[in-house]
Scaffold this motif. Structure first.
Motif, PDB file in Angstrom:
ATOM      1  N   LEU A 205       0.815  -1.217   0.000  1.00  0.00           N
ATOM      2  CA  LEU A 205       0.000   0.000   0.000  1.00  0.00           C
ATOM      3  C   LEU A 205       0.849   1.267   0.000  1.00  0.00           C
ATOM      4  O   LEU A 205       0.431   2.295  -0.550  1.00  0.00           O
ATOM      5  CB  LEU A 205      -0.887   0.044   1.255  1.00  0.00           C
ATOM      6  CG  LEU A 205      -2.189  -0.719   1.240  1.00  0.00           C
ATOM      7  CD1 LEU A 205      -2.793  -0.728   2.644  1.00  0.00           C
ATOM      8  CD2 LEU A 205      -3.179  -0.105   0.251  1.00  0.00           C
ATOM      9  N   ALA A 206       2.029   1.193   0.617  1.00  0.00           N
ATOM     10  CA  ALA A 206       2.816   2.408   0.862  1.00  0.00           C
ATOM     11  C   ALA A 206       3.017   3.273  -0.398  1.00  0.00           C
ATOM     12  O   ALA A 206       2.694   4.466  -0.367  1.00  0.00           O
ATOM     13  CB  ALA A 206       4.143   2.051   1.518  1.00  0.00           C
ATOM     14  N   PRO A 207       3.517   2.703  -1.504  1.00  0.00           N
ATOM     15  CA  PRO A 207       3.720   3.574  -2.679  1.00  0.00           C
ATOM     16  C   PRO A 207       2.395   4.098  -3.245  1.00  0.00           C
ATOM     17  O   PRO A 207       2.322   5.242  -3.722  1.00  0.00           O
ATOM     18  CB  PRO A 207       4.414   2.658  -3.693  1.00  0.00           C
ATOM     19  CG  PRO A 207       4.169   1.263  -3.236  1.00  0.00           C
ATOM     20  CD  PRO A 207       3.966   1.323  -1.751  1.00  0.00           C
ATOM     21  N   LEU A 208       1.342   3.282  -3.178  1.00  0.00           N
ATOM     22  CA  LEU A 208       0.039   3.714  -3.702  1.00  0.00           C
ATOM     23  C   LEU A 208      -0.523   4.854  -2.866  1.00  0.00           C
ATOM     24  O   LEU A 208      -1.157   5.785  -3.378  1.00  0.00           O
ATOM     25  CB  LEU A 208      -0.955   2.535  -3.698  1.00  0.00           C
ATOM     26  CG  LEU A 208      -0.552   1.307  -4.512  1.00  0.00           C
ATOM     27  CD1 LEU A 208      -1.535   0.178  -4.292  1.00  0.00           C
ATOM     28  CD2 LEU A 208      -0.494   1.686  -5.995  1.00  0.00           C
ATOM     29  N   LEU A 209      -0.285   4.777  -1.571  1.00  0.00           N
ATOM     30  CA  LEU A 209      -0.794   5.802  -0.665  1.00  0.00           C
ATOM     31  C   LEU A 209      -0.126   7.139  -0.961  1.00  0.00           C
ATOM     32  O   LEU A 209      -0.782   8.183  -0.972  1.00  0.00           O
ATOM     33  CB  LEU A 209      -0.532   5.385   0.787  1.00  0.00           C
ATOM     34  CG  LEU A 209      -1.094   6.316   1.851  1.00  0.00           C
ATOM     35  CD1 LEU A 209      -2.613   6.324   1.803  1.00  0.00           C
ATOM     36  CD2 LEU A 209      -0.616   5.902   3.238  1.00  0.00           C
ATOM     37  N   GLY A 210       1.171   7.095  -1.221  1.00  0.00           N
ATOM     38  CA  GLY A 210       1.896   8.328  -1.544  1.00  0.00           C
ATOM     39  C   GLY A 210       1.302   9.009  -2.759  1.00  0.00           C
ATOM     40  O   GLY A 210       0.982  10.207  -2.723  1.00  0.00           O
ATOM     41  N   SER A 211       1.083   8.252  -3.843  1.00  0.00           N
ATOM     42  CA  SER A 211       0.568   8.924  -5.037  1.00  0.00           C
ATOM     43  C   SER A 211      -0.901   9.301  -4.869  1.00  0.00           C
ATOM     44  O   SER A 211      -1.347  10.329  -5.393  1.00  0.00           O
ATOM     45  CB  SER A 211       0.803   8.108  -6.319  1.00  0.00           C
ATOM     46  OG  SER A 211       0.721   6.752  -6.058  1.00  0.00           O
ATOM     47  N   ALA A 212      -1.666   8.513  -4.117  1.00  0.00           N
ATOM     48  CA  ALA A 212      -3.070   8.866  -3.881  1.00  0.00           C
ATOM     49  C   ALA A 212      -3.154  10.171  -3.095  1.00  0.00           C
ATOM     50  O   ALA A 212      -3.975  11.037  -3.394  1.00  0.00           O
ATOM     51  CB  ALA A 212      -3.777   7.741  -3.130  1.00  0.00           C
ATOM     52  N   TYR A 213      -2.299  10.316  -2.104  1.00  0.00           N
ATOM     53  CA  TYR A 213      -2.328  11.549  -1.305  1.00  0.00           C
ATOM     54  C   TYR A 213      -2.009  12.760  -2.181  1.00  0.00           C
ATOM     55  O   TYR A 213      -2.694  13.779  -2.123  1.00  0.00           O
ATOM     56  CB  TYR A 213      -1.352  11.468  -0.128  1.00  0.00           C
ATOM     57  CG  TYR A 213      -1.487  12.662   0.797  1.00  0.00           C
ATOM     58  CD1 TYR A 213      -2.438  12.656   1.814  1.00  0.00           C
ATOM     59  CD2 TYR A 213      -0.702  13.792   0.627  1.00  0.00           C
ATOM     60  CE1 TYR A 213      -2.604  13.753   2.641  1.00  0.00           C
ATOM     61  CE2 TYR A 213      -0.861  14.904   1.450  1.00  0.00           C
ATOM     62  CZ  TYR A 213      -1.815  14.876   2.457  1.00  0.00           C
ATOM     63  OH  TYR A 213      -1.981  15.968   3.268  1.00  0.00           O
ATOM     64  N   ASP A 214      -0.974  12.611  -3.016  1.00  0.00           N
ATOM     65  CA  ASP A 214      -0.606  13.727  -3.888  1.00  0.00           C
ATOM     66  C   ASP A 214      -1.768  14.107  -4.811  1.00  0.00           C
ATOM     67  O   ASP A 214      -1.953  15.273  -5.152  1.00  0.00           O
ATOM     68  CB  ASP A 214       0.634  13.388  -4.722  1.00  0.00           C
ATOM     69  CG  ASP A 214       1.867  13.268  -3.824  1.00  0.00           C
ATOM     70  OD1 ASP A 214       1.773  13.661  -2.647  1.00  0.00           O
ATOM     71  OD2 ASP A 214       2.906  12.771  -4.304  1.00  0.00           O
TER      72      ASP A 214
END
Ligand code: ATP
Ligand code: MG
Length: 369
Positions: A205-214
């Motif tokens: 989830l970690a990389p997906l969360l970063g781009s989702a937040y952006d």
């Protein structure tokens, strides 16, 4: 995965209603309290046999009725899908998928997958660890329904172990110790399986969360997500053995997956206690988006997306970026206000006075309640 048509009988405020859904975006609009969330709740009920609002099942049966029935026709993996669920006022449910009665309601999981965004999602960030554990475990089940088994095994053994610990009243005789050994072995197996699965999920989830937040926040930020577990690295069997004396004294299992948390932070700031309400809300959205993206990738097709009243909290720029950033599939959004400017619904359902009317060129209205 798609739901084309939905029928409700004595579900929440609806005595009887029929609803057509678009393959792309359907907007459900109406004033407060008219029954918009009730409609999407019915769809989610077919996926999980529960209420995403956390209401007990008997709250889903229309007041005064003895059972609710929800039926949906749709498509999964290119094949027709028919799900029929009955829910008695006492809370018991019965489900048929393609006219086959399911032996266990658990077999329903995976027949229809739904991702829900709701205003309560803020609790994922602001609330206690139980909210975040449920988020992880629900995602695990969405990716692979067998995790539901691991989760319920764990809950059961934990209850049994705690009951024994309580019953011995602080003093462990040899018989009780032998029984405890049995529970510990089972607990260690189920716990380790769930712990490893949660850790792997968080890593994915970690990389997906970063781009989702952006995508939803006004400015990019460094978002961190960490699976916090006090026992996983050491091994649960060993931790249980070491902690046995303390558990017996307290009459409770003190350490384990039931105490795990998911630590979220934005830069150096813990999200639960240090960041602004707007940032917390963006992070909650990002968690749902990341989960939806992950399930879409793992399963090969996007779950049905339900956006219940989420745009009222966002400005129009962020609403549009949220819509753009989500994997394309069937989406149902509800709103008591205006649609985000970028939303182009194929179908608009108006809910008023218990009646459903559908606006779409060539599609007749199909609902009454
Ligand atoms: N079991 C039930 N039986 C009968 N009516 C119910 C039941 N549960 C809820 N309702 C009715 O449904 C209404 C709420 O519907 P719902 O939550 O779908 O509204 P909504 O359109 O989403 O409103 P909002 O815009 O405020 O979110 C309530 O006014 C309540 O009276
Ligand atoms: Mg609502």
């Amino acid at each position: 995965m798609r739901v084309d048509r939905l029928w409700l009988t004595d579900f929440r405020s609806y005595a009887s209603a029929e609803l057509q859904l678009a393959p792309g975006l359907t907007a459900v609009v109406g004033a407060n309290g008219e029954g918009k969330t009730n409609l999407v709740e019915a769809i989610v009920f077919l996926a999980t046999l529960g209420s995403f609002r956390g209401a007990p099942n008997d709250a889903l049966v229309r007041l005064g009725a003895h059972q609710a029935v929800v039926r949906a026709e749709g498509e999964r993996d290119g094949r027709a899908l028919l799900i029929e669920a009955e829910l008695a006022a006492g809370g018991r449910s019965r489900v048929l998928v393609n006219r086959q009665r399911l032996a266990r309601t658990r077999d329903l999981l995976g027949a229809l997958r739904v991702t829900v965004f709701a205003p309560d999602d803020l609790e994922l960030v602001k609330g206690g660890p139980a909210e975040r554990r449920r988020y992880l475990d629900d995602l695990l089940v969405a990716v692979d329904p067998r995790h539901d088994r691991t989760r319920s095994d764990l809950d059961r053994v934990l209850r049994q172990r705690n009951a024994l610990l309580k019953q011995v009243g602080g003093r462990l005789d040899p018989d009780a110790a032998a029984t405890l050994d049995v529970w510990d072995t089972r607990l260690a197996t189920a716990g380790a399986a769930l712990g490893r699965a949660r850790r792997e999920l968080v890593a994915n989830l970690a990389p997906l969360l970063g781009s989702a937040y952006d995508a939803v926040a006004s400015e990019a930020a460094e978002v961190h997500i960490v699976h916090a577990s006090e026992w996983l690295d050491q091994g649960y069997a060993e931790v249980l053995a070491e902690g046995r004396a303390a558990d017996v004294r307290r009459g409770l299992t003190l350490i384990g997956p039931h105490r795990d948390d998911v630590e979220l932070s934005i830069g150096p700031m813990p999200a639960r206690t240090h960041v602004s309400q707007g940032e917390q809300r963006s992070l909650a959205f990002a968690l749902r988006m990341a989960g939806h993206t992950l399930v879409t990738a793992e399963v090969g097709s996007p779950p049905v997306l339900v956006l219940d009243d989420v745009f009222s909290e966002l400005d129009s720029g962020r609403s549009d970026s949220l819509l753009e950033a989500l994997p394309i599939g069937q989406t149902i959004l509800t709103t008591a206000g205006r649609l985000p400017p970028g939303a182009r619904p194929q179908l608009t359902v108006r809910v008023a006075g218990g009646d459903l009317t559908t606006d779409s060129p060539g599609v007749p209205p199909v609902g009454t309640a």
